[in-house]
Write an enzyme that holds these catalytic residues in place. Structure first.
Site, PDB file in Angstrom:
ATOM      1  N   ALA A  66       0.878  -1.045  -0.083  1.00  8.93           N
ATOM      2  CA  ALA A  66       0.152   0.020   0.000  1.00  8.93           C
ATOM      3  C   ALA A  66       0.982   1.278  -0.094  1.00  8.93           C
ATOM      4  O   ALA A  66       1.922   1.114   0.359  1.00  8.93           O
ATOM      5  CB  ALA A  66      -0.899  -0.065   1.287  1.00  8.93           C
ATOM      6  N   GLY A 112       0.410  -4.882   0.959  1.00  9.22           N
ATOM      7  CA  GLY A 112      -0.790  -5.052   0.032  1.00  9.22           C
ATOM      8  C   GLY A 112      -0.507  -5.842  -1.365  1.00  9.22           C
ATOM      9  O   GLY A 112      -1.354  -6.227  -1.957  1.00  9.22           O
ATOM     10  N   GLU A 115      -0.863  -9.103  -0.435  1.00  9.92           N
ATOM     11  CA  GLU A 115      -2.203  -9.654  -0.099  1.00  9.92           C
ATOM     12  C   GLU A 115      -3.196  -9.393  -1.541  1.00  9.92           C
ATOM     13  O   GLU A 115      -4.038 -10.235  -1.493  1.00  9.92           O
ATOM     14  CB  GLU A 115      -2.764  -8.513   0.546  1.00  9.92           C
ATOM     15  CG  GLU A 115      -2.100  -8.578   2.164  1.00  9.92           C
ATOM     16  CD  GLU A 115      -2.381  -7.504   3.114  1.00  9.92           C
ATOM     17  OE1 GLU A 115      -1.953  -6.240   2.832  1.00  9.92           O
ATOM     18  OE2 GLU A 115      -2.904  -7.700   4.236  1.00  9.92           O
ATOM     19  N   GLU A 135       4.372  -5.540   7.535  1.00  6.85           N
ATOM     20  CA  GLU A 135       3.720  -4.170   8.014  1.00  6.85           C
ATOM     21  C   GLU A 135       4.074  -3.945   9.470  1.00  6.85           C
ATOM     22  O   GLU A 135       3.954  -2.874   9.865  1.00  6.85           O
ATOM     23  CB  GLU A 135       2.134  -4.398   8.060  1.00  6.85           C
ATOM     24  CG  GLU A 135       1.544  -4.368   6.845  1.00  6.85           C
ATOM     25  CD  GLU A 135       1.452  -5.409   5.782  1.00  6.85           C
ATOM     26  OE1 GLU A 135       2.319  -6.437   6.225  1.00  6.85           O
ATOM     27  OE2 GLU A 135       0.877  -5.411   4.706  1.00  6.85           O
TER      28      GLU A 135
HETATM   29  N1  COA Z   1       4.509   3.061  -0.617  1.00  9.73           N
HETATM   30  C1  COA Z   1       4.879   3.962  -1.259  1.00  9.73           C
HETATM   31  N2  COA Z   1       6.080   4.344  -1.889  1.00  9.73           N
HETATM   32  C2  COA Z   1       6.734   3.282  -2.095  1.00  9.73           C
HETATM   33  C3  COA Z   1       6.480   2.050  -1.525  1.00  9.73           C
HETATM   34  C4  COA Z   1       5.362   1.961  -0.837  1.00  9.73           C
HETATM   35  N3  COA Z   1       4.859   0.612  -0.093  1.00  9.73           N
HETATM   36  N4  COA Z   1       7.502   1.058  -1.676  1.00  9.73           N
HETATM   37  C5  COA Z   1       8.376   1.670  -2.715  1.00  9.73           C
HETATM   38  N5  COA Z   1       8.141   3.033  -2.502  1.00  9.73           N
HETATM   39  C6  COA Z   1       8.766   4.115  -3.256  1.00  9.73           C
HETATM   40  C7  COA Z   1       9.819   4.572  -2.735  1.00  9.73           C
HETATM   41  O1  COA Z   1       9.500   5.447  -1.588  1.00  9.73           O
HETATM   42  C8  COA Z   1      10.746   4.966  -3.670  1.00  9.73           C
HETATM   43  O2  COA Z   1      10.161   6.538  -4.219  1.00  9.73           O
HETATM   44  P1  COA Z   1      11.182   7.588  -4.511  1.00  9.73           P
HETATM   45  O3  COA Z   1      11.996   7.522  -5.451  1.00  9.73           O
HETATM   46  O4  COA Z   1      10.038   8.917  -4.886  1.00  9.73           O
HETATM   47  O5  COA Z   1      11.840   7.974  -3.267  1.00  9.73           O
HETATM   48  C9  COA Z   1      10.458   4.342  -4.988  1.00  9.73           C
HETATM   49  O6  COA Z   1       9.180   3.479  -4.456  1.00  9.73           O
HETATM   50  C10 COA Z   1      11.637   3.059  -4.936  1.00  9.73           C
HETATM   51  O7  COA Z   1      11.784   2.487  -3.729  1.00  9.73           O
HETATM   52  P2  COA Z   1      13.354   2.458  -3.182  1.00  9.73           P
HETATM   53  O8  COA Z   1      12.854   2.253  -1.624  1.00  9.73           O
HETATM   54  O9  COA Z   1      14.081   3.539  -3.455  1.00  9.73           O
HETATM   55  O10 COA Z   1      13.652   1.090  -3.695  1.00  9.73           O
HETATM   56  P3  COA Z   1      14.634  -0.171  -3.154  1.00  9.73           P
HETATM   57  O11 COA Z   1      15.092  -0.999  -4.252  1.00  9.73           O
HETATM   58  O12 COA Z   1      15.739   0.658  -2.464  1.00  9.73           O
HETATM   59  O13 COA Z   1      13.890  -0.977  -2.024  1.00  9.73           O
HETATM   60  C11 COA Z   1      11.909  -2.084  -1.308  1.00  9.73           C
HETATM   61  C12 COA Z   1      12.642  -1.782  -2.395  1.00  9.73           C
HETATM   62  C13 COA Z   1      10.712  -2.775  -1.916  1.00  9.73           C
HETATM   63  C14 COA Z   1      12.834  -3.111  -0.428  1.00  9.73           C
HETATM   64  C15 COA Z   1      11.522  -0.809  -0.719  1.00  9.73           C
HETATM   65  O14 COA Z   1      11.082   0.213  -1.347  1.00  9.73           O
HETATM   66  C16 COA Z   1      10.539  -1.137   0.475  1.00  9.73           C
HETATM   67  O15 COA Z   1      10.888  -1.561   1.582  1.00  9.73           O
HETATM   68  N6  COA Z   1       9.253  -0.595   0.148  1.00  9.73           N
HETATM   69  C17 COA Z   1       8.006  -0.564   1.379  1.00  9.73           C
HETATM   70  C18 COA Z   1       7.604  -2.087   1.293  1.00  9.73           C
HETATM   71  C19 COA Z   1       6.679  -2.307   2.540  1.00  9.73           C
HETATM   72  O16 COA Z   1       6.644  -1.917   3.601  1.00  9.73           O
HETATM   73  N7  COA Z   1       5.394  -2.396   1.810  1.00  9.73           N
HETATM   74  C20 COA Z   1       4.339  -2.503   2.978  1.00  9.73           C
HETATM   75  C21 COA Z   1       3.637  -1.345   2.805  1.00  9.73           C
HETATM   76  S1  COA Z   1       2.141  -1.563   4.002  1.00  9.73           S
END
Ligand code: COA
Length: 260
Positions: A66, A112, A115, A135
């Site tokens: 999400a 999400g 999910e 989460e």
């Molecule tokens: N919500 C909003 N933005 C998200 C996102 C999320 N769940 N997951 C990734 N993004 C965005 C990042 O903020 C980043 O945006 P920016 O370039 O404007 O800063 C872009 O997507 C790229 O992500 P980034 O974190 O730079 O990539 P990465 O390769 O370093 O890491 C992940 C990849 C998936 C490990 C990391 O993005 C992450 O942990 N995301 C969140 C996962 C999460 O907790 N999901 C559950 C949500 S309830």
């Protein structure tokens, strides 16, 4: 209909829905959830669509969760509404569609994203995919059905560990857990999903819809799945598909189901 966050295209009886926010790793914001609802609803009503495939755009992510930026300042009541509305519009909605939905998990499927994949009727992953429900690392719990569907698919102990650790599993471990049915290379992912979809599309869509309802009933509180099966089984006897399927068998030819 024109969408801003997704793409949807029908070809040879398969509608492919692509979540298209690659710069945000296809994170599900409010607009994307609403567009997905519209696209799934339209594909389910479209008589020429026999199977729906959902995937993410780009090579990195199916859906990274999400959109955290949208709910970071929510209060208790907004949090409850977010989960309830999302479940109604997308996650429960997809699970209960009568058209089969395959998740082509092409990269990160987190929160999400996993999910959504778990709401689909089954999942195929590329070998770079990583799956998890992180989460609790954000101070919240899965709110789009993850605490219910993950134990259904992988068992309670594995679900407990995945949710408590907030860790990710790779595609082979997901295969080993039964979370995905197949693992293939990223460039073969859609081809494999289309191959399975084509096999499904040769069968009676009416019977498949009834089978989805009966299987889902097994996981619903207060619903007797055996009763739903008896009802669905009986209803099939009144369909043109049943007449065609049985007649074709007796005439030793392949059935050509009208889907009614
Ligand atoms: N919500 C909003 N933005 C998200 C996102 C999320 N769940 N997951 C990734 N993004 C965005 C990042 O903020 C980043 O945006 P920016 O370039 O404007 O800063 C872009 O997507 C790229 O992500 P980034 O974190 O730079 O990539 P990465 O390769 O370093 O890491 C992940 C990849 C998936 C490990 C990391 O993005 C992450 O942990 N995301 C969140 C996962 C999460 O907790 N999901 C559950 C949500 S309830």
């Amino acid at each position: 209909m024109r969408y801003n966050n997704i793409l949807s295209e029908e070809s040879n009886g398969i509608t492919t829905i692509i979540i298209n926010r690659p710069k945000k790793l296809n994170a599900l914001n409010r607009d994307t959830i609403e567009e997905l609802h519209e696209a799934f609803d339209a594909a389910n009503k479209d008589k020429s669509t026999k199977v729906i495939i959902v995937t993410g755009s780009g090579e990195k992510a199916f859906v990274a969760g999400a959109d955290i930026s949208e709910f970071a300042d929510y209060d208790v009541s907004e949090g409850k509404k977010l989960a309830a509305k999302g479940q109604e519009l997308l996650f429960d909605f997809v699970e209960n569609l009568s058209t089969p939905v395959i998740a082509a998990v092409n990269g990160f499927a987190l929160g999400g994203g996993l999910e959504l994949a778990m709401s689909c009727h089954f999942r195929v992953a590329s070998d770079n995919a990583k799956m998890g429900l992180p989460e609790v690392s954000l101070g919240v719990i899965p709110g789009y059905g993850g605490t219910q569907r993950l134990p259904q698919l992988v068992g309670k102990g594995r679900a407990m560990e995945m949710i408590m650790t907030a860790g990710m599993i790779d595609a082979n471990q997901a295969l080993n857990y039964g979370l995905v049915n197949y693992v293939t290379t990223q460039d073969q992912l859609l081809t494999l999903c289309e191959k399975i979809a084509t096999k499904i599309s040769r069968n009676s869509s009416v019977a498949i819809g009834a089978a989805i309802s009966a299987i889902n009933a097994n996981f619903k509180d207060g619903v007797n799945g055996f009763d739903i099966e008896i009802q669905g089984f009986g209803d099939c006897f009144g369909t043109e598909d049943f007449e065609e399927g049985t007649t074709a068998f007796l005439e030793k030819r392949k059935a050509d189901f009208p889907g009614r």
